[in-house]
Motif scaffolding. Sequence first.
Motif, short mmCIF file in Angstrom:
data_model
loop_
_atom_site.label_atom_id
_atom_site.label_comp_id
_atom_site.label_asym_id
_atom_site.label_seq_id
_atom_site.Cartn_x
_atom_site.Cartn_y
_atom_site.Cartn_z
N VAL A 41 22.93 22.12 31.13
CA VAL A 41 21.65 21.43 30.93
C VAL A 41 21.68 20.06 31.62
O VAL A 41 20.72 19.67 32.29
CB VAL A 41 21.33 21.29 29.43
CG1 VAL A 41 20.18 20.34 29.20
CG2 VAL A 41 21.02 22.65 28.82
N CYS A 42 22.80 19.36 31.46
CA CYS A 42 22.92 18.05 32.12
C CYS A 42 22.84 18.20 33.64
O CYS A 42 22.20 17.40 34.32
CB CYS A 42 24.23 17.38 31.73
SG CYS A 42 24.27 16.82 30.02
N ARG A 43 23.49 19.21 34.15
CA ARG A 43 23.47 19.45 35.60
C ARG A 43 22.05 19.77 36.08
O ARG A 43 21.60 19.27 37.10
CB ARG A 43 24.42 20.58 35.95
CG ARG A 43 24.48 20.87 37.43
CD ARG A 43 25.52 21.96 37.71
NE ARG A 43 25.51 22.33 39.09
CZ ARG A 43 24.78 23.32 39.61
NH1 ARG A 43 24.03 24.07 38.84
NH2 ARG A 43 24.82 23.59 40.89
N GLN A 44 21.37 20.60 35.32
CA GLN A 44 20.01 20.98 35.70
C GLN A 44 19.09 19.76 35.71
O GLN A 44 18.30 19.57 36.62
CB GLN A 44 19.47 22.02 34.74
CG GLN A 44 18.05 22.47 35.05
CD GLN A 44 17.51 23.43 34.01
OE1 GLN A 44 18.12 23.63 32.96
NE2 GLN A 44 16.37 24.01 34.29
N ARG A 45 19.22 18.92 34.69
CA ARG A 45 18.40 17.72 34.63
C ARG A 45 18.74 16.77 35.77
O ARG A 45 17.87 16.10 36.33
CB ARG A 45 18.58 17.02 33.29
CG ARG A 45 18.22 17.87 32.10
CD ARG A 45 16.74 17.80 31.82
NE ARG A 45 16.29 18.80 30.88
CZ ARG A 45 16.28 18.66 29.57
NH1 ARG A 45 16.71 17.55 29.02
NH2 ARG A 45 15.83 19.64 28.80
N ALA A 46 20.03 16.69 36.13
CA ALA A 46 20.44 15.82 37.23
C ALA A 46 19.89 16.33 38.55
O ALA A 46 19.51 15.54 39.42
CB ALA A 46 21.96 15.73 37.29
N MET A 47 19.82 17.66 38.71
CA MET A 47 19.30 18.24 39.94
C MET A 47 17.80 17.97 40.08
O MET A 47 17.27 17.96 41.18
CB MET A 47 19.56 19.74 39.97
CG MET A 47 21.03 20.10 40.00
SD MET A 47 21.87 19.52 41.46
CE MET A 47 21.44 20.81 42.59
N GLU A 48 17.13 17.73 38.96
CA GLU A 48 15.70 17.41 39.00
C GLU A 48 15.46 15.97 39.40
O GLU A 48 14.32 15.55 39.55
CB GLU A 48 15.07 17.69 37.63
CG GLU A 48 15.05 19.16 37.27
CD GLU A 48 14.58 19.40 35.85
OE1 GLU A 48 14.36 18.41 35.09
OE2 GLU A 48 14.44 20.57 35.48
N GLY A 49 16.55 15.18 39.54
CA GLY A 49 16.41 13.81 39.98
C GLY A 49 16.46 12.78 38.88
O GLY A 49 16.31 11.60 39.13
N ARG A 50 16.67 13.20 37.65
CA ARG A 50 16.76 12.24 36.55
C ARG A 50 18.17 11.65 36.52
O ARG A 50 19.14 12.34 36.79
CB ARG A 50 16.47 12.93 35.22
CG ARG A 50 15.10 13.52 35.13
CD ARG A 50 14.91 14.14 33.78
NE ARG A 50 13.70 14.94 33.74
CZ ARG A 50 13.38 15.71 32.73
NH1 ARG A 50 14.17 15.81 31.69
NH2 ARG A 50 12.26 16.40 32.76
N PRO A 51 18.29 10.40 36.15
CA PRO A 51 19.63 9.82 36.02
C PRO A 51 20.40 10.48 34.87
O PRO A 51 19.88 10.67 33.79
CB PRO A 51 19.37 8.34 35.70
CG PRO A 51 17.92 8.12 35.90
CD PRO A 51 17.23 9.44 35.92
N ILE A 52 21.64 10.84 35.13
CA ILE A 52 22.44 11.56 34.14
C ILE A 52 22.73 10.68 32.93
O ILE A 52 22.76 11.15 31.80
CB ILE A 52 23.76 12.05 34.76
CG1 ILE A 52 23.45 13.08 35.84
CG2 ILE A 52 24.68 12.66 33.73
CD1 ILE A 52 24.66 13.57 36.59
N GLY A 53 22.91 9.39 33.14
CA GLY A 53 23.22 8.49 32.03
C GLY A 53 22.16 8.47 30.95
O GLY A 53 22.45 8.25 29.79
N GLN A 54 20.92 8.69 31.33
CA GLN A 54 19.84 8.69 30.35
C GLN A 54 19.73 10.03 29.63
O GLN A 54 19.21 10.09 28.53
CB GLN A 54 18.51 8.38 31.03
CG GLN A 54 18.41 6.98 31.59
CD GLN A 54 17.11 6.76 32.34
OE1 GLN A 54 16.32 7.67 32.50
NE2 GLN A 54 16.91 5.54 32.80
N ILE A 55 20.20 11.08 30.24
CA ILE A 55 20.02 12.42 29.67
C ILE A 55 21.21 12.84 28.82
O ILE A 55 21.06 13.33 27.71
CB ILE A 55 19.80 13.44 30.79
CG1 ILE A 55 18.58 13.07 31.59
CG2 ILE A 55 19.66 14.85 30.23
CD1 ILE A 55 18.51 13.73 32.92
#
Length: 88
Positions: A41-55
């Motif tokens: 899930v973290c990887r998918q959100r990061a691929m969408e361009g969101r900063p990983i630290g926030q997710i």
Amino acid sequence: MQANPAPRPPKPPFDRERFVFKILAVVIGTQLLIYSLAAGVCRQRAMEGRPIGQICPGTLEQLQGGFDSTLKLLLALLGGAALTRMDR
């Protein structure tokens, strides 16, 4: 007339160590599955361009801590089993 059924073989005694190791294997497998899903899930959100630290704050630290505690438990159980066998 009914024939007498064959006598049942005696049940082996309960193997506590085997039971604990099977339960531990299930716990480790479940833990790995949960952390893999979280990492996905973290990887998918990061691929969408969101900063990983926030997710996913602290996900890797939690993953490392979980595996460390599981490894310590496994080593303690193996050490206890080895000591028990030496006493026999």
